[in-house]
Design a protein around this motif. Sequence first.
Motif, mmCIF file in Angstrom:
data_model
loop_
_atom_site.group_PDB
_atom_site.id
_atom_site.type_symbol
_atom_site.label_atom_id
_atom_site.label_comp_id
_atom_site.label_asym_id
_atom_site.label_seq_id
_atom_site.Cartn_x
_atom_site.Cartn_y
_atom_site.Cartn_z
ATOM 1 N N SER A 58 0.832 -1.205 0.000
ATOM 2 C CA SER A 58 0.000 0.000 0.000
ATOM 3 C C SER A 58 0.867 1.254 0.000
ATOM 4 O O SER A 58 1.863 1.348 0.725
ATOM 5 C CB SER A 58 -0.908 0.003 1.232
ATOM 6 O OG SER A 58 -1.573 1.235 1.358
ATOM 7 N N THR A 59 0.485 2.239 -0.813
ATOM 8 C CA THR A 59 1.222 3.506 -0.851
ATOM 9 C C THR A 59 1.080 4.287 0.458
ATOM 10 O O THR A 59 1.856 5.213 0.712
ATOM 11 C CB THR A 59 0.724 4.381 -2.011
ATOM 12 O OG1 THR A 59 -0.702 4.522 -1.922
ATOM 13 C CG2 THR A 59 1.070 3.766 -3.354
ATOM 14 N N VAL A 83 11.211 3.156 1.682
ATOM 15 C CA VAL A 83 9.838 2.662 1.632
ATOM 16 C C VAL A 83 9.232 2.919 0.255
ATOM 17 O O VAL A 83 8.581 2.049 -0.332
ATOM 18 C CB VAL A 83 8.979 3.320 2.737
ATOM 19 C CG1 VAL A 83 7.497 2.971 2.551
ATOM 20 C CG2 VAL A 83 9.447 2.878 4.116
ATOM 21 N N GLY A 84 9.458 4.120 -0.272
ATOM 22 C CA GLY A 84 8.951 4.434 -1.606
ATOM 23 C C GLY A 84 9.539 3.538 -2.672
ATOM 24 O O GLY A 84 8.844 3.117 -3.605
ATOM 25 N N THR A 85 10.824 3.222 -2.543
ATOM 26 C CA THR A 85 11.485 2.318 -3.493
ATOM 27 C C THR A 85 10.876 0.923 -3.408
ATOM 28 O O THR A 85 10.623 0.279 -4.438
ATOM 29 C CB THR A 85 12.998 2.244 -3.199
ATOM 30 O OG1 THR A 85 13.560 3.543 -3.360
ATOM 31 C CG2 THR A 85 13.686 1.270 -4.156
ATOM 32 N N LEU A 86 10.642 0.449 -2.196
ATOM 33 C CA LEU A 86 10.022 -0.870 -2.013
ATOM 34 C C LEU A 86 8.641 -0.929 -2.647
ATOM 35 O O LEU A 86 8.285 -1.911 -3.302
ATOM 36 C CB LEU A 86 9.921 -1.199 -0.517
ATOM 37 C CG LEU A 86 11.167 -1.796 0.135
ATOM 38 C CD1 LEU A 86 11.010 -1.825 1.648
ATOM 39 C CD2 LEU A 86 11.424 -3.203 -0.387
ATOM 40 N N VAL A 87 7.858 0.120 -2.453
ATOM 41 C CA VAL A 87 6.514 0.168 -3.048
ATOM 42 C C VAL A 87 6.613 0.100 -4.566
ATOM 43 O O VAL A 87 5.855 -0.632 -5.217
ATOM 44 C CB VAL A 87 5.762 1.443 -2.601
ATOM 45 C CG1 VAL A 87 4.472 1.610 -3.407
ATOM 46 C CG2 VAL A 87 5.442 1.394 -1.110
ATOM 47 N N ASN A 88 7.553 0.831 -5.142
ATOM 48 C CA ASN A 88 7.740 0.821 -6.599
ATOM 49 C C ASN A 88 8.131 -0.563 -7.115
ATOM 50 O O ASN A 88 7.637 -1.018 -8.151
ATOM 51 C CB ASN A 88 8.825 1.835 -6.984
ATOM 52 C CG ASN A 88 8.254 3.206 -7.272
ATOM 53 O OD1 ASN A 88 7.524 3.405 -8.231
ATOM 54 N ND2 ASN A 88 8.560 4.149 -6.409
ATOM 55 N N ILE A 89 9.047 -1.221 -6.398
ATOM 56 C CA ILE A 89 9.481 -2.559 -6.814
ATOM 57 C C ILE A 89 8.310 -3.542 -6.764
ATOM 58 O O ILE A 89 8.152 -4.374 -7.664
ATOM 59 C CB ILE A 89 10.639 -3.052 -5.930
ATOM 60 C CG1 ILE A 89 11.898 -2.206 -6.200
ATOM 61 C CG2 ILE A 89 10.949 -4.522 -6.191
ATOM 62 C CD1 ILE A 89 13.048 -2.495 -5.267
#
Length: 305
Positions: free
Chosen positions: A263-264, A280-286
């Motif tokens: 979840s974003t 965290v943002g990088t993980l969401v993108n991956i």
Amino acid sequence: MEGFQQQFIISVFIILLGYFFKRTKILKESDGQTIARIVFNITLPALVIVTFNQMEMTLPLVSLIFIALLFGLAAALIGYFAFRSADHNIKGMAIMMVPGVNVGLFAFPLVEAIWGREGIQHFGMFDVGNAVIVFGLCYFIASYFAKGTSKFYWRETISPLLRSIPFLTYMFVVALNVLDLHLPELFIDTAEIISVANMPLSLLLLGLYLNFSFEKSWFPLLSKYLAVKYGTGLALGFTLFWLFSDYPMLANTVLIGFILPSSTTAVVYAIRYRYDAKMVGTLVNITIILSFILIWVLASFVAYH
């Protein structure tokens, strides 16, 4: 099967178009915030209203709310044991990202393309339970492990749910179905026209948010998190897929629902509690990229079974 593959190719093209617009500066990533508000507050609620209008409430549909809740709890527990020996801050950041998934923005455009209105109904009910996990359990985990605080504020948990227009729309249309009430035809027709924009806008938004860069020092944590998230989702998803084989759409929903991207909202929690928001943002993108590939593979598998 040919139509299904074509829908995925179109979806990939629209996502890449959004990424192209960002790279060529036709659109900026910051423009995604405006598009996201339009999707979450206008086109997605319109799609929910149209899809749930006069929907017949069945036991498999209602059960998806509780399946999403139980999955979130199980995933959080597995995440806790997987990261229990990690640094306190890393532990909180990783665990809060395991349970919640991105249904409204990521799943709906793909589900609509593959299974149509029936798919939206099932994933919508799944998202009701998932919303409680994202705004409740994930928030609790983020606040509990944050540096310098272990306080948990119920108001900050309940408030996002009560301000979430998609969640309130779910509650509204489900209540109408239970009470056997119907919205005016003109209202439904208007919502149907607006809902058409949900799929292309959501896919363009995914393209705007794509980011392929990350620091090499993050690799061990990224690898472990992805193994825990997708290992848990695939193991539980396939187990329930076979158990619910007599209810195909229910089985498809849990199989796909459990491997949706993070979840974003995790990025918001990371900023709020001073975790590494960039990581965290990088993980969401991956997870967006991996989930898209997995959904294509699993939807192909479902189509042959």
